[in-house]
Design a protein around this motif. Structure first.
Motif: not given
Length: 470
Positions: A169-177
């Motif tokens: 999940m956290m790699p996805q949230f890192a790119q979420l913005g």
């Protein structure tokens, strides 16, 4: 706030999506992630705002512990972090259970505090324990507090899973913005969300009427009614949890976030090992990676391996609930896996159809302890199922049919049709993988499902998901 409520579907979800993409469109990427954190905490606090400080403190403390573990990798700090999380879970979930059994064992009268279980505490506790362990093992490289907060609180998976892993999940949230509205993801998200909603309101909630009626009157059931009662709960739980899993994946996909698959047609399983590869997949992975393997897994003597399996599933049973019924349910599955492992060692293969039937029957009987109010009630129902009912050779089925206006014929058709669907039908992920283009039929299905949910919600309260209790 329930996924199947009008408030969530027609107010909370569209507003959250719209504001998130509006902020991204204006290049306010951190603000977009911060908005999702706030929306997720609002979603969590809507049930009981008093527990907002609990999850907020849990996020802050575990993030700080993670930073220390990445910097120093001290085993004592890892033990402290795990102990702190387990103690928090134990206090809220098991205090009453412990005191009740203490009173019974020693004939004392210690008053029970009757603690209200905070929503999702089992899920976000396991999630953060996994994060701390991986920080200690130097398997994490995420330092952003906002991303971590979103990883824990993201509302589609917060209340009842899946138990997401930080590396998923956290790699996805890192790119979420950096993401903008992806209409293909929105279309797929709405479709899979609607499939899950259909499972919940059209299927599971009808099975719930019969299951609840049967379990409320076990003493009055005939043998045939006892079988139908057990099967109705077995399929209620299947479509309820499957429906929630679909809705979580669908809601996340609206934000271009892909949650891991958590449910893969478990009633098609041909062994108990196969069942646990299909049912609550993320919980199975957690139990394997953070309990079974640290205990020694299958690296030691066979007797120790069997003990590790039993311990793992006793913990898994207790994780689901503070009661002897859950302990027994976990023990049954642990024993079944030990027997399966021993049988595999003989090299004798059971015909596939017989293996499937045996697995399903075991799962159905084990669910009785999962659902029953007490071990005595579970045993009573099982006795009625296994002992021919001389007193009711021609049951009227009134105990079950009085619970709904469908009648006996409707009950039988409902059970038969959706049992076949569970046994033979394609699951949501399989359907989604074959649908390359969004067409009119999908739109009609989505609109009809949402309309039915809205109209039914005007006449009654939305039924909570079963896994919200854990």
């Amino acid at each position: 706030m329930l996924f199947n409520s009008s408030l969530f579907i027609f107010v909370f979800l569209p507003i959250t999506v719209a504001v998130y993409f509006a902020l991204n469109h204006k290049q306010k990427r951190s603000a977009a992630k911060f908005w999702l954190v706030l929306a997720s905490l609002f979603f969590y606090g809507y049930w009981n705002p008093l527990y907002l400080p609990l999850i907020s403190a849990s996020i802050l403390i575990n993030y700080g512990l993670g930073l220390r573990l990445r910097a120093h990798s001290k085993k004592a700090e890892l033990i402290f972090g795990i102990t702190l999380n387990v103690a928090l879970l134990a206090y809220f979930k098991y205090t009453d259970f412990f005191l009740e059994n203490l009173n019974h064992a020693f004939n004392t009268d210690i008053p029970l505090p009757e603690i209200i279980l905070p929503l999702a505490i089992s899920f976000f506790t396991f999630q953060q324990i996994a994060y701390l362990v991986d920080c200690y093992r130097a398997k994490t490289d995420e330092h952003n507090f906002l991303n971590y907060s979103l990883f824990v609180s993201f509302f589609p998976q917060l209340i009842a899973g899946p138990i997401v892993h930080h590396k998923q999940m956290m790699p996805q949230f890192a790119q979420l913005g950096q993401s903008n509205a992806h209409w293909d993801n929105i279309a797929k998200g709405l479709l899979i969300f609607s499939i899950g909603l259909f499972k919940k309101v059209f299927i599971a909630d009808h099975f719930a009427l019969w299951a609840d009626s049967g379990y409320a009157q076990v003493d009055q059931l005939s043998s045939a009614e006892a079988w139908i009662t057990s099967l109705c709960y077995t399929f209620q739980l299947y479509f309820d949890f499957s429906g929630y899993s679909d809705m979580a994946i669908g809601a996340a996909l609206l934000f271009n976030i892909k949650l891991p698959m958590n449910f893969n047609s478990p009633y098609k399983a041909v062994s108990i090992q196969d069942f646990w590869r299909r049912w609550h997949i993320t919980l199975s992975h957690f139990l394997r990676d953070y309990i079974y393997i640290p205990l020694g897994g299958n690296r030691k003597r066979e007797i120790q391996t069997c003990n590790n399996i039993l311990i793992t599933f006793l913990i898994g049973g207790l994780w689901h609930g503070a009661g002897w019924t859950f302990v027994i349910w976990g023990a049954l599955h642990g024993l079944a896996l030990v027997i399966h492992r021993t049988w595999q060692g003989t090299g004798v293969k059971i015909p596939r159809l017989a293996a499937w039937a045996l697995t399903f029957l075991f799962v159905n009987f084990a669910w009785i302890f999962f659902r029953a109010d007490s071990p005595a009630q579970a045993i009573n129902l099982i006795e009625k199922m296994l002992i021919p009912d001389i007193a009711h050779p021609s049951p009227s089925f009134s105990v079950l049919t009085n619970a709904t206006d469908l009648g006996l014929y409707g009950l039988a058709m409902h059970l038969a049709f959706f049992a076949i669907l569970a046994f033979r039908g394609r699951n949501s992920m399989q359907i989604l993988s074959t649908q390359r283009h969004f067409h009119l039929g999908h739109s009609v299905f989505i609109l009809v499902t949402l309309l039915y949910t809205y109209i039914s919600g005007l006449n009654s309260h939305a039924a909570p998901f079963l896994y919200f209790n854990f």
